[in-house]
Design an enzyme around this catalytic site. Structure first.
Site, PDB file in Angstrom:
ATOM      1  CG  HIS A  24      -1.929  -1.020   1.346  1.00 29.69           C
ATOM      2  ND1 HIS A  24      -2.065  -1.834   2.440  1.00 29.69           N
ATOM      3  CD2 HIS A  24      -2.899  -1.390   0.481  1.00 29.69           C
ATOM      4  CE1 HIS A  24      -3.076  -2.672   2.247  1.00 29.69           C
ATOM      5  NE2 HIS A  24      -3.597  -2.431   1.063  1.00 29.69           N
ATOM      6  CE  LYS A  48     -12.581  -7.304   2.769  1.00 26.38           C
ATOM      7  NZ  LYS A  48     -11.423  -6.551   2.276  1.00 26.38           N
ATOM      8  NE  ARG A  97      -2.821  -7.570  -4.490  1.00 24.85           N
ATOM      9  CZ  ARG A  97      -3.569  -8.011  -3.504  1.00 24.85           C
ATOM     10  NH1 ARG A  97      -3.053  -8.173  -2.315  1.00 24.85           N
ATOM     11  NH2 ARG A  97      -4.836  -8.319  -3.691  1.00 24.85           N
ATOM     12  CB  SER A 135      -4.260  -6.601   4.606  1.00 19.87           C
ATOM     13  OG  SER A 135      -3.855  -5.358   4.102  1.00 19.87           O
TER      14      SER A 135
HETATM   15  O1  PNS Z   1      -9.023  -2.925   0.374  1.00 18.80           O
HETATM   16  P1  PNS Z   1     -10.283  -3.437  -0.230  1.00 18.80           P
HETATM   17  O2  PNS Z   1     -11.047  -4.242   0.783  1.00 18.80           O
HETATM   18  O3  PNS Z   1     -10.040  -4.193  -1.510  1.00 18.80           O
HETATM   19  O4  PNS Z   1     -11.174  -2.161  -0.624  1.00 18.80           O
HETATM   20  C1  PNS Z   1     -12.442  -2.308  -1.216  1.00 18.80           C
HETATM   21  C2  PNS Z   1     -13.208  -0.965  -1.201  1.00 18.80           C
HETATM   22  C3  PNS Z   1     -13.317  -0.430   0.202  1.00 18.80           C
HETATM   23  C4  PNS Z   1     -12.474   0.023  -2.070  1.00 18.80           C
HETATM   24  C5  PNS Z   1     -14.635  -1.227  -1.805  1.00 18.80           C
HETATM   25  O5  PNS Z   1     -15.239  -2.293  -1.132  1.00 18.80           O
HETATM   26  C6  PNS Z   1     -15.526   0.009  -1.736  1.00 18.80           C
HETATM   27  O6  PNS Z   1     -15.357   0.921  -2.503  1.00 18.80           O
HETATM   28  N1  PNS Z   1     -16.464   0.026  -0.755  1.00 18.80           N
HETATM   29  C7  PNS Z   1     -17.349   1.141  -0.542  1.00 18.80           C
HETATM   30  C8  PNS Z   1     -18.782   0.823  -0.969  1.00 18.80           C
HETATM   31  C9  PNS Z   1     -18.964   1.049  -2.456  1.00 18.80           C
HETATM   32  O7  PNS Z   1     -18.788   2.109  -2.988  1.00 18.80           O
HETATM   33  N2  PNS Z   1     -19.343  -0.061  -3.124  1.00 18.80           N
HETATM   34  C10 PNS Z   1     -19.583  -0.067  -4.551  1.00 18.80           C
HETATM   35  C11 PNS Z   1     -18.349  -0.464  -5.326  1.00 18.80           C
HETATM   36  S1  PNS Z   1     -18.743  -0.632  -7.023  1.00 18.80           S
END
Ligand code: PNS
Length: 165
Positions: A24, A48, A97, A135
């Site tokens: 990150h 989660k 990645r 993570s």
């Molecule tokens: O680190 P992660 O868990 O891969 O991050 C995922 C994250 C937080 C970027 C994604 O789940 C997100 O954007 N969540 C917010 C809710 C949202 O906007 N959902 C619609 C996505 S199309």
């Protein structure tokens, strides 16, 4: 202005950051170089079971990004694009990645574009040393006391040790 344009480019780098890894941080360094402002945004409502509370994740992120003057840390509830709009961001930054990340990232980027066509998702590749780092694996290794050096910042290593003591 890094972009040399009249309007500064603000990017949001969203994620769970449970916890932040050196992968990150590598992406934050790359993002901070090309965007005028980078907002690292911790998602509050991801379904989660987190190891670190949002407050602790923010505190860690603030400490490890302190040296980048154009990087700030925030958190958000609800839809990412709404948060981006609210913060005046025109870019969502995500790291890819490996090919396995691509499908999920494509879905998210296309759906976010459907909801908010003005916000562009930009993908960056972390350094190859971090291409296998996540993570989830960091937590698993730390739980068994076998986390190799150099995968997370020293502060995270300390906090992980305290969690699994
Ligand atoms: O680190 P992660 O868990 O891969 O991050 C995922 C994250 C937080 C970027 C994604 O789940 C997100 O954007 N969540 C917010 C809710 C949202 O906007 N959902 C619609 C996505 S199309």
């Amino acid at each position: 202005m890094a972009s040399g344009r009249e309007k500064p480019v603000t990017a949001i780098y969203p994620g769970s950051f449970d916890p932040v890894t050196n992968g990150h941080l590598d992406l934050i360094a790359r993002g901070a170089m090309i965007f005028d402002r980078l907002i690292v945004a911790v998602a509050r409502n991801v379904e989660k079971e987190p190891l670190f509370a949002v407050k602790e994740r923010i505190e860690i992120l603030e400490a490890v990004t302190f040296d980048w003057k154009n990087v700030e840390v925030d958190s958000f509830d609800g839809l990412l694009v709404e948060f981006a709009r609210m913060r005046g961001a025109n870019v969502i930054l995500r790291g890819i990645r490996a090919v396995s990340d691509y499908e999920y990232e494509l879905q998210m980027a296309m759906m976010n574009r459907k909801i908010e066509p003005q916000i562009e998702t930009v993908f960056m590749l972390p350094g190859e040393a971090y291409s296998y780092l996540s993570s989830r694996l960091v937590k698993e290794l730390a739980k068994f006391g076998s986390l190799p050096n150099g995968l997370v910042p020293p502060l995270v290593e300390e906090r992980l040790k305290a969690k699994f003591r």
